[in-house]
Scaffold this motif. Structure first.
Motif, PDB file in Angstrom:
ATOM      1  N   SER B   3     -31.702  -3.594  33.737  1.00  0.00           N
ATOM      2  CA  SER B   3     -30.927  -2.387  34.393  1.00  0.00           C
ATOM      3  C   SER B   3     -30.507  -2.871  35.682  1.00  0.00           C
ATOM      4  O   SER B   3     -30.855  -3.977  36.312  1.00  0.00           O
ATOM      5  CB  SER B   3     -32.046  -1.246  34.689  1.00  0.00           C
ATOM      6  N   GLU B   4     -29.531  -1.838  35.928  1.00  0.00           N
ATOM      7  CA  GLU B   4     -28.753  -2.328  37.533  1.00  0.00           C
ATOM      8  C   GLU B   4     -29.799  -2.190  38.644  1.00  0.00           C
ATOM      9  O   GLU B   4     -29.604  -2.966  39.343  1.00  0.00           O
ATOM     10  CB  GLU B   4     -27.710  -1.181  37.636  1.00  0.00           C
ATOM     11  N   SER B   5     -30.760  -1.564  38.578  1.00  0.00           N
ATOM     12  CA  SER B   5     -31.992  -1.415  39.528  1.00  0.00           C
ATOM     13  C   SER B   5     -32.502  -2.710  39.570  1.00  0.00           C
ATOM     14  O   SER B   5     -32.659  -3.339  40.761  1.00  0.00           O
ATOM     15  CB  SER B   5     -32.590  -0.238  39.566  1.00  0.00           C
ATOM     16  N   ASP B   6     -32.734  -3.276  38.444  1.00  0.00           N
ATOM     17  CA  ASP B   6     -33.582  -4.350  38.215  1.00  0.00           C
ATOM     18  C   ASP B   6     -32.750  -5.511  38.831  1.00  0.00           C
ATOM     19  O   ASP B   6     -33.266  -6.393  39.585  1.00  0.00           O
ATOM     20  CB  ASP B   6     -33.787  -4.684  36.766  1.00  0.00           C
ATOM     21  N   GLU B   7     -31.363  -5.777  38.687  1.00  0.00           N
ATOM     22  CA  GLU B   7     -30.561  -6.596  38.996  1.00  0.00           C
ATOM     23  C   GLU B   7     -30.517  -6.497  40.595  1.00  0.00           C
ATOM     24  O   GLU B   7     -30.489  -7.368  41.209  1.00  0.00           O
ATOM     25  CB  GLU B   7     -29.064  -6.543  38.436  1.00  0.00           C
ATOM     26  N   LYS B   8     -30.362  -5.214  41.000  1.00  0.00           N
ATOM     27  CA  LYS B   8     -30.425  -5.176  42.466  1.00  0.00           C
ATOM     28  C   LYS B   8     -31.900  -5.835  43.418  1.00  0.00           C
ATOM     29  O   LYS B   8     -31.758  -6.495  44.253  1.00  0.00           O
ATOM     30  CB  LYS B   8     -30.349  -3.615  42.782  1.00  0.00           C
ATOM     31  N   GLU B   9     -32.827  -5.300  42.387  1.00  0.00           N
ATOM     32  CA  GLU B   9     -34.085  -6.052  43.139  1.00  0.00           C
ATOM     33  C   GLU B   9     -34.183  -7.416  43.033  1.00  0.00           C
ATOM     34  O   GLU B   9     -34.651  -8.066  43.899  1.00  0.00           O
ATOM     35  CB  GLU B   9     -35.235  -5.309  42.145  1.00  0.00           C
ATOM     36  N   GLN B  10     -33.816  -8.008  42.004  1.00  0.00           N
ATOM     37  CA  GLN B  10     -33.616  -9.307  42.030  1.00  0.00           C
ATOM     38  C   GLN B  10     -32.843 -10.209  42.993  1.00  0.00           C
ATOM     39  O   GLN B  10     -33.156 -10.778  43.455  1.00  0.00           O
ATOM     40  CB  GLN B  10     -32.981  -9.856  40.461  1.00  0.00           C
TER      41      GLN B  10
END
Lengths: 79, 79
Positions: B3-10
């Protein structure tokens, strides 16, 4: 400064290395695209050095192939 | 699918790890920007997870810091 042609060479070397690893693992481009949740066309363009993939795309590929980042970057004379 | 938030976290984890490595090597952001031949503002935005850097930018950073790709990607739970 890395010239445009140097970058092109780097992307082609990266793509060639990725293709080699994928084939070592007996994976088709379609299979890698599914595993990494990336468009097939994007896998093709990365393997042929046509595009400069983003970090998160590279991370998806490393995870999908179950390799290390060093494996994927061994093409790019970082030593 | 990441998800977008996963990518942001990464990206934030990647940036934090980069900042840690840079500081371990006693390099300022300006010094890294010069060594890697990357804009200072881009180093800042990568370290703060604001942008998703391209492969060639990541390669420049790995070379400039004289580290391995695994060092730079250890943030991103690839094991």
């Amino acid at each position: 400064m890395l010239s445009e042609s140097d970058e092109k060479e780097q992307l082609e070397a990266f793509g060639k290395n990725l293709r080699g690893i994928r084939k070592e693992k007996d994976l088709s481009m379609e299979a890698l695209a599914n595993l990494a949740e990336i468009e097939l066309s994007q896998i093709y363009r990365i393997e042929t050095g046509k595009i400069n993939p983003k970090l998160t795309t590279v991370l998806k590929i490393v995870k999908a192939l179950e390799i290390t980042a060093n494996d994927l970057f061994r093409c790019c004379n970082l030593e």
